[in-house]
Write a protein that holds these residues in place. Structure first.
Motif, PDB file in Angstrom:
ATOM      1  N   LEU A  35      35.617  47.555  37.812  1.00  0.00           N
ATOM      2  CA  LEU A  35      36.641  46.868  36.941  1.00  0.00           C
ATOM      3  C   LEU A  35      37.948  46.680  37.641  1.00  0.00           C
ATOM      4  CD1 LEU A  35      35.980  49.607  34.188  1.00  0.00           C
ATOM      5  CD2 LEU A  35      35.101  47.405  34.390  1.00  0.00           C
ATOM      6  N   PRO A  36      38.512  45.764  36.964  1.00  0.00           N
ATOM      7  CA  PRO A  36      40.047  45.554  37.617  1.00  0.00           C
ATOM      8  C   PRO A  36      41.073  46.626  37.272  1.00  0.00           C
ATOM      9  CG  PRO A  36      39.814  44.209  35.912  1.00  0.00           C
ATOM     10  CD  PRO A  36      38.531  45.091  35.714  1.00  0.00           C
ATOM     11  N   ASN A  37      42.283  46.724  38.390  1.00  0.00           N
ATOM     12  CA  ASN A  37      43.360  47.376  37.974  1.00  0.00           C
ATOM     13  C   ASN A  37      43.994  47.087  36.807  1.00  0.00           C
ATOM     14  OD1 ASN A  37      43.474  48.639  40.417  1.00  0.00           O
ATOM     15  ND2 ASN A  37      44.543  47.054  41.437  1.00  0.00           N
ATOM     16  N   SER A  38      43.808  46.091  35.927  1.00  0.00           N
ATOM     17  CA  SER A  38      44.396  45.603  34.892  1.00  0.00           C
ATOM     18  C   SER A  38      43.973  46.473  33.485  1.00  0.00           C
ATOM     19  CB  SER A  38      44.584  44.025  34.599  1.00  0.00           C
ATOM     20  OG  SER A  38      43.219  43.580  34.791  1.00  0.00           O
ATOM     21  N   CYS A  39      42.585  46.774  33.612  1.00  0.00           N
ATOM     22  CA  CYS A  39      41.942  47.486  32.510  1.00  0.00           C
ATOM     23  C   CYS A  39      42.403  48.653  32.332  1.00  0.00           C
ATOM     24  CB  CYS A  39      40.219  47.600  32.864  1.00  0.00           C
ATOM     25  SG  CYS A  39      39.495  48.121  31.656  1.00  0.00           S
ATOM     26  N   ARG A  40      42.799  48.508  31.026  1.00  0.00           N
ATOM     27  CA  ARG A  40      43.389  49.904  30.164  1.00  0.00           C
ATOM     28  C   ARG A  40      42.587  50.453  29.101  1.00  0.00           C
ATOM     29  NH1 ARG A  40      47.655  46.127  29.914  1.00  0.00           N
ATOM     30  NH2 ARG A  40      47.504  46.332  27.791  1.00  0.00           N
ATOM     31  N   ARG A  41      41.766  49.978  28.488  1.00  0.00           N
ATOM     32  CA  ARG A  41      40.913  50.298  27.472  1.00  0.00           C
ATOM     33  C   ARG A  41      39.593  49.702  27.569  1.00  0.00           C
ATOM     34  NH1 ARG A  41      41.997  51.843  21.936  1.00  0.00           N
ATOM     35  NH2 ARG A  41      40.307  51.084  20.722  1.00  0.00           N
TER      36      ARG A  41
ATOM     37  N   GLU B  57      26.519  52.760  39.332  1.00  0.00           N
ATOM     38  CA  GLU B  57      27.761  53.227  39.615  1.00  0.00           C
ATOM     39  C   GLU B  57      28.819  52.463  38.729  1.00  0.00           C
ATOM     40  OE1 GLU B  57      30.310  53.139  43.663  1.00  0.00           O
ATOM     41  OE2 GLU B  57      28.458  52.409  43.672  1.00  0.00           O
ATOM     42  N   LEU B  58      30.065  52.922  38.494  1.00  0.00           N
ATOM     43  CA  LEU B  58      31.063  52.266  37.829  1.00  0.00           C
ATOM     44  C   LEU B  58      32.449  52.545  38.554  1.00  0.00           C
ATOM     45  CD1 LEU B  58      32.242  50.686  35.204  1.00  0.00           C
ATOM     46  CD2 LEU B  58      32.878  53.067  34.306  1.00  0.00           C
ATOM     47  N   VAL B  59      32.831  51.699  39.110  1.00  0.00           N
ATOM     48  CA  VAL B  59      33.994  51.882  40.053  1.00  0.00           C
ATOM     49  C   VAL B  59      35.543  51.208  39.202  1.00  0.00           C
ATOM     50  CG1 VAL B  59      35.462  51.137  41.750  1.00  0.00           C
ATOM     51  CG2 VAL B  59      32.898  51.440  41.987  1.00  0.00           C
ATOM     52  N   TRP B  60      36.386  52.170  38.770  1.00  0.00           N
ATOM     53  CA  TRP B  60      37.509  51.840  38.307  1.00  0.00           C
ATOM     54  C   TRP B  60      38.755  52.229  38.846  1.00  0.00           C
ATOM     55  CZ3 TRP B  60      37.950  53.444  32.372  1.00  0.00           C
ATOM     56  CH2 TRP B  60      39.052  52.630  31.837  1.00  0.00           C
ATOM     57  N   PRO B  61      39.588  51.244  39.576  1.00  0.00           N
ATOM     58  CA  PRO B  61      40.653  51.879  40.201  1.00  0.00           C
ATOM     59  C   PRO B  61      41.709  52.731  39.313  1.00  0.00           C
ATOM     60  CG  PRO B  61      40.568  49.510  40.269  1.00  0.00           C
ATOM     61  CD  PRO B  61      39.448  49.957  39.564  1.00  0.00           C
ATOM     62  N   ASP B  62      42.392  53.511  40.186  1.00  0.00           N
ATOM     63  CA  ASP B  62      43.534  54.320  39.426  1.00  0.00           C
ATOM     64  C   ASP B  62      44.627  53.488  38.673  1.00  0.00           C
ATOM     65  OD1 ASP B  62      42.722  56.927  39.702  1.00  0.00           O
ATOM     66  OD2 ASP B  62      43.960  57.227  41.492  1.00  0.00           O
TER      67      ASP B  62
ATOM     68  N   CYS C  83      33.911  56.423  38.568  1.00  0.00           N
ATOM     69  CA  CYS C  83      35.175  56.902  39.332  1.00  0.00           C
ATOM     70  C   CYS C  83      36.259  56.449  38.226  1.00  0.00           C
ATOM     71  CB  CYS C  83      35.617  56.176  40.514  1.00  0.00           C
ATOM     72  SG  CYS C  83      34.495  56.494  41.896  1.00  0.00           S
ATOM     73  N   ILE C  84      36.878  57.630  37.610  1.00  0.00           N
ATOM     74  CA  ILE C  84      37.726  57.429  36.413  1.00  0.00           C
ATOM     75  C   ILE C  84      38.938  57.713  36.895  1.00  0.00           C
ATOM     76  CG2 ILE C  84      38.317  58.459  34.167  1.00  0.00           C
ATOM     77  CD1 ILE C  84      35.360  59.093  33.746  1.00  0.00           C
ATOM     78  N   PRO C  85      39.795  56.792  36.329  1.00  0.00           N
ATOM     79  CA  PRO C  85      41.421  56.946  36.765  1.00  0.00           C
ATOM     80  C   PRO C  85      41.873  58.592  36.382  1.00  0.00           C
ATOM     81  CG  PRO C  85      41.057  55.049  35.660  1.00  0.00           C
ATOM     82  CD  PRO C  85      39.898  55.686  35.281  1.00  0.00           C
TER      83      PRO C  85
END
Length: 142
Positions: free
Chosen positions: A85-91, A105-110, A131-133
């Motif tokens: 997921l991109p850094n922009s993803c909030r929801r 695997e799910l990768v989600w930047p902080d 990886c959850i923020p």
């Protein structure tokens, strides 16, 4: 054979419905992603994934991921193994990754102000790593 033809027809109709639900000039198709702009905001909603890649990198700028984007109860996705997921993803809405049976695997930047809907990983029987923020605002029935 008839069941296969019916399923292809329904998937085609579903794709057309998603594409047509985007207001003229507000929706776009980027590679295998159908994305629409939220009226009166700069938010971009990821509506549907129509690709067949095992590693999916959601385009930068997407802020919301809607329900059943990758698979659903009638059409599980057994191809995707990793989603970035991109850094922009909030929801992420409920059931967004439901029935991605090969997802490992799910990768989600902080990033800040993140909201996660319920049953995101229903039917994801192969899931190994998420990886959850740090700054998640809400998780419902994870």
């Amino acid at each position: 054979m008839m069941d296969c033809i019916a399923r292809i027809f329904l998937q085609t109709v579903e794709f057309i419905m998603f594409a047509c639900s985007c207001p003229r000039g507000k929706g776009m198709i980027i590679d295998d992603f159908i994305i629409k702009k939220v009226p009166l905001s700069d938010d971009l909603q990821f509506c549907y994934y129509r690709g067949g890649e095992s590693v999916v990198i959601v385009p930068d700028g997407v802020t919301d991921i809607q329900s059943f984007v990758f698979g659903d109860m009638d059409s599980p996705n057994d191809t995707i193994t990793k989603i970035v997921l991109p850094n922009s993803c909030r929801r992420i809405d409920e059931y967004a990754f439901a029935n991605c049976t090969s997802l490992k695997e799910l990768v989600w930047p902080d990033n800040d102000g993140v909201f996660l809907g319920y049953n995101l990983f229903a039917g994801c029987s192969s899931l190994e790593k998420i990886c959850i923020p740090k700054n998640v605002e809400g998780i419902i029935n994870f």
